[in-house]
Design a protein around this motif. Structure first.
Motif, short mmCIF file in Angstrom:
data_model
loop_
_atom_site.label_atom_id
_atom_site.label_comp_id
_atom_site.label_asym_id
_atom_site.label_seq_id
_atom_site.Cartn_x
_atom_site.Cartn_y
_atom_site.Cartn_z
N CYS A 113 0.82 -1.21 0.00
CA CYS A 113 0.00 0.00 0.00
C CYS A 113 0.86 1.26 0.00
CB CYS A 113 -0.94 -0.01 1.21
SG CYS A 113 -0.10 0.22 2.79
N TRP A 114 2.00 1.27 0.68
CA TRP A 114 2.88 2.43 0.68
C TRP A 114 3.50 2.64 -0.70
CZ3 TRP A 114 1.60 5.01 4.65
CH2 TRP A 114 1.34 4.40 5.87
N LYS A 115 3.82 1.58 -1.39
CA LYS A 115 4.38 1.70 -2.75
C LYS A 115 3.34 2.27 -3.70
CE LYS A 115 7.58 -2.15 -2.02
NZ LYS A 115 8.75 -1.28 -1.88
N VAL A 116 2.09 1.83 -3.56
CA VAL A 116 1.02 2.36 -4.42
C VAL A 116 0.82 3.85 -4.16
CG1 VAL A 116 -1.45 2.24 -4.90
CG2 VAL A 116 -0.12 0.14 -4.66
N LEU A 117 0.83 4.25 -2.91
CA LEU A 117 0.68 5.67 -2.59
C LEU A 117 1.83 6.50 -3.15
CD1 LEU A 117 -0.60 5.42 1.10
CD2 LEU A 117 -1.90 6.14 -0.91
N ASP A 118 3.04 5.96 -3.10
CA ASP A 118 4.18 6.69 -3.66
C ASP A 118 4.06 6.82 -5.18
OD1 ASP A 118 5.21 6.87 -1.13
OD2 ASP A 118 6.55 5.14 -1.34
N ILE A 119 3.58 5.78 -5.85
CA ILE A 119 3.42 5.85 -7.31
C ILE A 119 2.35 6.86 -7.69
CG2 ILE A 119 2.68 4.51 -9.32
CD1 ILE A 119 5.51 3.93 -8.46
N VAL A 120 1.24 6.88 -6.96
CA VAL A 120 0.15 7.79 -7.30
C VAL A 120 0.60 9.24 -7.17
CG1 VAL A 120 -2.15 8.56 -6.57
CG2 VAL A 120 -1.64 6.13 -6.73
N GLU A 121 1.47 9.53 -6.22
CA GLU A 121 1.98 10.91 -6.07
C GLU A 121 2.80 11.35 -7.28
OE1 GLU A 121 4.13 11.13 -2.47
OE2 GLU A 121 2.37 10.96 -1.17
N LEU A 122 3.37 10.40 -8.04
CA LEU A 122 4.18 10.75 -9.20
C LEU A 122 3.35 10.87 -10.48
CD1 LEU A 122 7.21 8.34 -8.58
CD2 LEU A 122 7.03 10.76 -7.99
N LEU A 123 2.09 10.50 -10.43
CA LEU A 123 1.24 10.54 -11.63
C LEU A 123 0.60 11.92 -11.79
CD1 LEU A 123 -0.55 7.07 -11.29
CD2 LEU A 123 1.49 7.61 -12.64
N ASP A 124 0.27 12.22 -13.05
CA ASP A 124 -0.43 13.46 -13.38
C ASP A 124 -1.93 13.19 -13.30
OD1 ASP A 124 -1.27 15.89 -14.25
OD2 ASP A 124 -0.68 15.61 -16.35
N LEU A 125 -2.59 13.73 -12.29
CA LEU A 125 -4.02 13.49 -12.05
C LEU A 125 -4.86 14.70 -12.40
CD1 LEU A 125 -3.78 11.66 -8.60
CD2 LEU A 125 -3.66 10.68 -10.91
N SER A 126 -4.34 15.59 -13.24
CA SER A 126 -5.10 16.80 -13.59
C SER A 126 -6.39 16.46 -14.33
CB SER A 126 -4.23 17.72 -14.45
OG SER A 126 -3.79 17.03 -15.63
N ALA A 127 -6.40 15.36 -15.11
CA ALA A 127 -7.62 14.99 -15.83
C ALA A 127 -8.74 14.61 -14.86
CB ALA A 127 -7.34 13.82 -16.78
N PHE A 128 -8.41 14.09 -13.71
CA PHE A 128 -9.42 13.76 -12.71
C PHE A 128 -9.85 15.00 -11.92
CE2 PHE A 128 -6.89 10.00 -13.49
CZ PHE A 128 -7.82 8.98 -13.56
N GLU A 129 -8.89 15.80 -11.52
CA GLU A 129 -9.19 16.93 -10.64
C GLU A 129 -9.96 18.02 -11.38
OE1 GLU A 129 -5.34 18.01 -9.32
OE2 GLU A 129 -5.14 16.32 -7.92
N ASN A 130 -9.69 18.19 -12.70
CA ASN A 130 -10.36 19.26 -13.45
C ASN A 130 -11.84 18.96 -13.68
OD1 ASN A 130 -7.94 20.62 -13.60
ND2 ASN A 130 -7.42 19.77 -15.62
N SER A 131 -12.27 17.74 -13.46
CA SER A 131 -13.68 17.40 -13.71
C SER A 131 -14.58 17.73 -12.52
CB SER A 131 -13.81 15.91 -14.04
OG SER A 131 -13.38 15.12 -12.95
N TYR A 132 -14.00 18.19 -11.40
CA TYR A 132 -14.79 18.53 -10.23
C TYR A 132 -14.97 20.05 -10.13
CZ TYR A 132 -14.08 13.71 -8.69
OH TYR A 132 -14.06 12.34 -8.62
N ARG A 133 -16.06 20.48 -9.57
CA ARG A 133 -16.36 21.90 -9.40
C ARG A 133 -15.57 22.45 -8.22
NH1 ARG A 133 -22.82 22.58 -9.56
NH2 ARG A 133 -22.11 24.76 -9.35
N ASP A 134 -15.15 23.70 -8.34
CA ASP A 134 -14.40 24.36 -7.26
C ASP A 134 -15.09 25.63 -6.79
OD1 ASP A 134 -14.05 25.82 -9.52
OD2 ASP A 134 -11.86 25.94 -9.40
N ASP A 135 -16.43 25.71 -7.05
CA ASP A 135 -17.16 26.92 -6.63
C ASP A 135 -17.86 26.74 -5.29
OD1 ASP A 135 -18.97 25.05 -7.44
OD2 ASP A 135 -20.02 26.32 -8.90
#
Length: 288
Positions: free
Chosen positions: A15-37
């Motif tokens: 689980c620690w290795k998976v968390l480290d890998i996810v931090e290195l990925l570009d997740l902008s495609a996921f984050e941009n789909s949520y509202r920030d208002d």
């Protein structure tokens, strides 16, 4: 146990290795789909759900309901989700909503593995065309096919050698070595080399088949010992049968003497056949 869930697993856990890998990925495609208002309900962080999916998928857990159950039972899932229970509907909606973005993560993970030297990123093109190989169906031949191949190679080699001899005789008879004739004669040598190589491989394969068909020394020793035991049992049975037959003959002779002494003649029935006559009669019937 420690009160902090993060202290329940060692640092080298998956689980620690998976968390480290996810931090290195570009997740902008996921984050941009949520509202920030500020409107709408709070959503789970995409990094947390992506790490949960990668961790569960790597352990063979594919169902959203099983992922929800793992958030209760699996300590790694509880660490990834900050000790929260993620509903199976949330997992299913996240996968359905971000299917294209999840597919793009494969390229990022592949590039990350390539930078760390875990995979080879050289291009490999396969179109499904059948190709000859050592393990192909045509390469596996039986003894009859190998004999036919060897015979055909011998015939073709003999024909090529006859052609080469005829060509040499014609050149000697003409007294000239034309350049065109020389090229025609030399064109057969590569084919002759291939035929010789094929003939050699066929003969080697035949020899291996014969060696494989022959029993090993251990098998021969086991069969010899089994045959010796069978012969010993047969000899023992023959000795017992012979002794029983001799005893039968002795009892018959004793009854004959007692009957004759009592004045009873011919009251003993048919006499038993001696072992010598019985053996000779069986041999004669077998020869007939």
């Amino acid at each position: 146990m420690p009160r902090d869930v993060r202290e329940w697993l060692p640092p080298e856990h998956l689980c620690w290795k998976v968390l480290d890998i996810v931090e290195l990925l570009d997740l902008s495609a996921f984050e941009n789909s949520y509202r920030d208002d500020g409107r709408g309900g709070a959503a789970y962080p995409p990094a947390s759900l992506i790490a949960l999916l990668l961790y569960c998928y790597s352990k063979g857990i594919r169902s959203s309901r099983r992922i929800e159950q793992a958030c209760w039972d699996d300590v790694g899932c509880r660490i990834i989700t900050a000790n929260r229970r993620v509903d199976h509907a949330t997992v299913a909606r996240f996968v359905r909503r971000h299917r294209a973005a999840l597919n793009s993560l494969f390229v990022q993970v592949l590039a990350l593995c390539g930078r760390r030297g875990l995979v080879d990123l050289s291009a490999v093109a396969v179109d499904g065309s059948p190709m000859d190989a050592n393990a192909s169906r045509d390469a596996n031949q039986r003894l009859q096919r190998l004999e036919e191949t060897a015979s055909q190679c011998e015939k073709e080699i003999h024909a090529l050698m006859e052609d080469a001899a005829d060509h040499a005789l014609s050149v000697e008879a003409d007294g000239s070595t034309a350049q065109g004739d020389g090229e025609d004669a030399c064109d057969n040598w590569p084919r002759l080399s291939r035929l010789c190589d094929r003939l050699t491989r066929s003969r080697l394969a035949k020899d291996r088949l014969h060696e494989r068909a022959m029993p090993s020394p251990t098998e021969i020793r086991i069969k010899v010992e089994a045959a010796e035991r069978m012969v010993a049992r047969a000899e023992k049975r023959l000795a017992a049968e012979t002794e029983a037959h001799q005893e039968k003959l002795r009892r018959y002779e004793l009854r004959v003497r007692e009957d004759r002494a009592a004045g009873r003649r011919g009251a003993n029935g048919r006499p038993p056949v001696p072992m010598e006559r019985k053996t000779s009669s069986c041999a004669s019937e077998r020869d007939w």
